[in-house]
Design a protein around this motif. Structure first.
Motif, PDB file in Angstrom:
ATOM      1  N   SER A 108      42.466   3.614   7.225  1.00 50.06           N
ATOM      2  CA  SER A 108      43.681   3.001   6.673  1.00 50.06           C
ATOM      3  C   SER A 108      43.340   1.861   5.722  1.00 50.06           C
ATOM      4  CB  SER A 108      44.544   2.486   7.823  1.00 50.06           C
ATOM      5  OG  SER A 108      45.648   1.748   7.330  1.00 50.06           O
ATOM      6  N   GLN A 109      42.360   1.079   6.103  1.00 51.07           N
ATOM      7  CA  GLN A 109      41.954  -0.047   5.254  1.00 51.07           C
ATOM      8  C   GLN A 109      41.408   0.448   3.916  1.00 51.07           C
ATOM      9  OE1 GLN A 109      38.470  -2.214   6.537  1.00 51.07           O
ATOM     10  NE2 GLN A 109      39.373  -4.182   5.939  1.00 51.07           N
ATOM     11  N   LEU A 110      40.601   1.506   3.953  1.00 52.30           N
ATOM     12  CA  LEU A 110      40.028   2.066   2.726  1.00 52.30           C
ATOM     13  C   LEU A 110      41.116   2.592   1.806  1.00 52.30           C
ATOM     14  CD1 LEU A 110      37.712   3.064   0.943  1.00 52.30           C
ATOM     15  CD2 LEU A 110      37.591   5.117   2.403  1.00 52.30           C
ATOM     16  N   LYS A 111      42.071   3.365   2.347  1.00 51.90           N
ATOM     17  CA  LYS A 111      43.112   3.961   1.521  1.00 51.90           C
ATOM     18  C   LYS A 111      44.040   2.891   0.931  1.00 51.90           C
ATOM     19  CE  LYS A 111      41.609   8.076   2.028  1.00 51.90           C
ATOM     20  NZ  LYS A 111      40.935   8.741   0.873  1.00 51.90           N
ATOM     21  N   THR A 112      44.292   1.853   1.685  1.00 58.17           N
ATOM     22  CA  THR A 112      45.121   0.749   1.160  1.00 58.17           C
ATOM     23  C   THR A 112      44.445   0.092  -0.044  1.00 58.17           C
ATOM     24  OG1 THR A 112      46.059   0.309   3.346  1.00 58.17           O
ATOM     25  CG2 THR A 112      46.200  -1.457   1.715  1.00 58.17           C
ATOM     26  N   ALA A 113      43.156  -0.155   0.051  1.00 56.26           N
ATOM     27  CA  ALA A 113      42.412  -0.757  -1.065  1.00 56.26           C
ATOM     28  C   ALA A 113      42.396   0.179  -2.269  1.00 56.26           C
ATOM     29  CB  ALA A 113      40.997  -1.093  -0.628  1.00 56.26           C
ATOM     30  N   GLU A 114      42.238   1.473  -2.035  1.00 55.59           N
ATOM     31  CA  GLU A 114      42.246   2.442  -3.137  1.00 55.59           C
ATOM     32  C   GLU A 114      43.599   2.463  -3.837  1.00 55.59           C
ATOM     33  OE1 GLU A 114      41.121   6.085  -1.280  1.00 55.59           O
ATOM     34  OE2 GLU A 114      38.952   5.719  -1.471  1.00 55.59           O
ATOM     35  N   ALA A 115      44.693   2.382  -3.061  1.00 54.16           N
ATOM     36  CA  ALA A 115      46.029   2.351  -3.658  1.00 54.16           C
ATOM     37  C   ALA A 115      46.230   1.100  -4.507  1.00 54.16           C
ATOM     38  CB  ALA A 115      47.086   2.422  -2.556  1.00 54.16           C
ATOM     39  N   GLN A 116      45.751  -0.036  -4.018  1.00 56.28           N
ATOM     40  CA  GLN A 116      45.868  -1.272  -4.788  1.00 56.28           C
ATOM     41  C   GLN A 116      45.047  -1.208  -6.073  1.00 56.28           C
ATOM     42  OE1 GLN A 116      44.642  -4.117  -1.832  1.00 56.28           O
ATOM     43  NE2 GLN A 116      46.701  -4.353  -0.974  1.00 56.28           N
ATOM     44  N   ALA A 117      43.899  -0.552  -6.013  1.00 54.10           N
ATOM     45  CA  ALA A 117      43.071  -0.400  -7.207  1.00 54.10           C
ATOM     46  C   ALA A 117      43.773   0.468  -8.245  1.00 54.10           C
ATOM     47  CB  ALA A 117      41.720   0.207  -6.829  1.00 54.10           C
ATOM     48  N   ILE A 118      44.459   1.514  -7.791  1.00 53.14           N
ATOM     49  CA  ILE A 118      45.198   2.381  -8.717  1.00 53.14           C
ATOM     50  C   ILE A 118      46.329   1.608  -9.390  1.00 53.14           C
ATOM     51  CG2 ILE A 118      46.692   4.422  -8.838  1.00 53.14           C
ATOM     52  CD1 ILE A 118      44.985   5.624  -6.578  1.00 53.14           C
TER      53      ILE A 118
END
Length: 495
Positions: free
Chosen positions: A227-237
């Protein structure tokens, strides 16, 4: 038969002209005095910029203090192709032409005429004949009461105000472009931060999966890491959307369509943040009194006051009589051959004095209107000066506070990075839960992101301060040909 003017007639005409010249030395209406302003001796906000010398900023290339070749090139493109600058440049040429129109009132008007008539008369029998005529006419209205001179003063002040407006438009476009570009580079820093963060989060996810496979971690640890990884990826997008909008804005400012403009991202570099921090320039603010001469919008407002003051004189001159001197000469005869005979030569000299004795209060209304316009211009000038003081004070305070905040934030980043490393070590050793790791990593990312955003706010505030103090521009340029030279350069580069 025509005779030359009698000595008495000629003397009267010469006397009228002499009186006109003698009276032409006076001009009705108030002489211009710049409105007084209560200027403070120093700015309220303290900082390392207060004692700096204003001359340290290069008035033509102030953006070079940021040491970015790409930014330099973009602003040069905007100077040549930005449509708002072109609008201001065209308005400046229009104002100069209006001043030339007023200046033409100093000179007499002259014209030529020629004609042929065919007519029938019943005097001493029916006669049908032609008549040929040609002549030269001239008239002049001496500027006895200074109406033309006040109009010229108003026109010159208007063109100078327009020149200052052109400088203000150029400075505004340059500052906006610099801020958009620097904010785009801050976005690149954030994208690089998230690229490094997501890579670290991916390694943490792999660690939890290995720990779970070994039976020493819970399934919830794996889900939490994912969950932490996907949240960071979404913020990067999401950062890409911000960057695209900034890139589009820069394209428009440089006079290009967004579809044909691309600004490459900076290469990933762990030292990028320190490099941009080194590029944060010390900004000289000067003294409050300098602001009256260094901000083009203040200079424009002051020139509008001078223009309104001159218009009062134009309105008041309508209360006085107008003197018109006229002269004409030519030939008139039944045939072209007769033009050279003395009877065919015609001439006239004249002087006319005219005064309006009743106009229903029109002239008084025009005078009151001009005085009210002057009062409004004075108030606008003083408000512009006060607004300029506020902008400088705001940005001095912002830079001072952000400088202190950045020092504390750097310490917070160092502490959170240490906490993250310790939490990971403890988790590997089995002495801490993965929730501790997530908490430490989230805090570290938040602190690093805040530090990068603080740098962006410092850069934007430094640009705003440079703009607030006029970007090194000086009102003495209004007395020269700087604006006209800039206009010619713009026309030459865009032809």
């Amino acid at each position: 038969m025509n005779f030359p003017p009698s000595p008495r007639t000629f003397s009267a005409t010469v006397m009228a002209a002499a009186v006109a010249f003698a009276l032409a030395g006076c001009a009705v209406g108030p002489d211009y005095v710049r409105p007084a302003m209560d200027v403070p001796a120093a700015y309220k906000e303290t900082g390392p910029w207060k004692q700096a010398q204003p001359q340290q900023i290069d008035s033509s290339n102030w953006w070079e203090v940021y040491g970015d070749a790409t930014l330099n090139g973009l602003i040069q493109q905007a100077n040549q192709a930005n449509q708002n600058i072109r609008v201001a440049e065209a308005q400046y040429r229009q104002a100069r032409a209006a001043g030339d129109v007023a200046r033409a009132g100093f000179w007499p008007t002259a014209g030529v005429s020629a004609g042929v008539d065919r007519s029938r008369s019943n005097t001493n029998g029916v006669k049908i004949g032609n008549s040929y005529n040609a002549g030269l006419q001239g008239s002049w209205e001496p500027d006895i009461w200074g109406s033309v001179r006040r109009s010229v003063e108003a026109g010159d002040a208007g063109s100078q105000a327009s020149a200052a407006d052109l400088a203000a438009a150029r400075l505004s476009i340059q500052a906006t472009l610099a801020q958009d570009y620097l904010q785009l580079r801050i976005t690149d820093l954030l994208k690089d931060l998230y690229a490094r963060t997501t890579a670290a989060y991916a390694r943490s996810l792999q660690l939890t999966q290995n720990q779970y496979a070994a039976g020493v971690a819970l399934r919830s640890d794996v889900a939490l890491a994912e969950s932490q990884l996907k949240t960071a990826e979404a913020q990067a997008i999401d950062l890409q959307a911000q960057r695209s909008q900034l890139e589009h804005a820069i394209a428009i400012l440089t006079g290009k369509a967004p579809s044909g403009f691309n600004l490459a991202a900076l290469p990933a570099d762990t030292q990028m943040l320190s490099k941009m921090q080194a590029g944060l320039p010390p900004v000289p603010a000067g003294l409050p009194s300098d602001l009256l001469e260094r901000r083009p919008d203040i200079a424009s407002a002051e020139r509008h006051v001078a223009q309104a003051n001159a218009n009062i004189g134009v309105a008041k001159s309508a209360f006085f009589p107008a003197l018109t001197l006229s002269a004409s000469g030519g030939f008139n005869g039944a045939s072209l051959a007769q033009w050279f005979d003395t009877p065919s030569r015609v001439w006239s000299l004249g002087a006319a004095l005219a005064e309006t004795i009743f106009d229903g209060g029109l002239r008084r209304a025009h005078s009151d209107q001009a005085i009210a316009a002057y009062d409004a211009a004075v108030a606008q000038y003083k408000q512009t000066v006060l607004g300029g003081f506020q902008e400088v004070e705001d940005n001095l305070a912002t830079l001072n506070v952000l400088d202190q905040e950045a020092i504390a934030q750097k310490q917070a980043v160092q502490a959170s990075q240490l906490a993250e490393r310790l939490a990971l070590s403890q988790y590997r050793a089995g002495t801490a839960t993965y929730l501790t790791v997530v908490t430490a990593q989230t805090l570290a990312l938040s602190n690093e992101r805040t530090l990068v955003q603080l740098l962006g706010r410092q850069l934007l505030a430094s640009v705003a301060l440079i703009k607030a103090v006029g970007g090194g521009w000086d009102a003495s340029r209004l007395n020269g040909d700087q604006a006209q030279n800039d206009t010619q350069h713009t026309n030459k580069t865009t032809d």
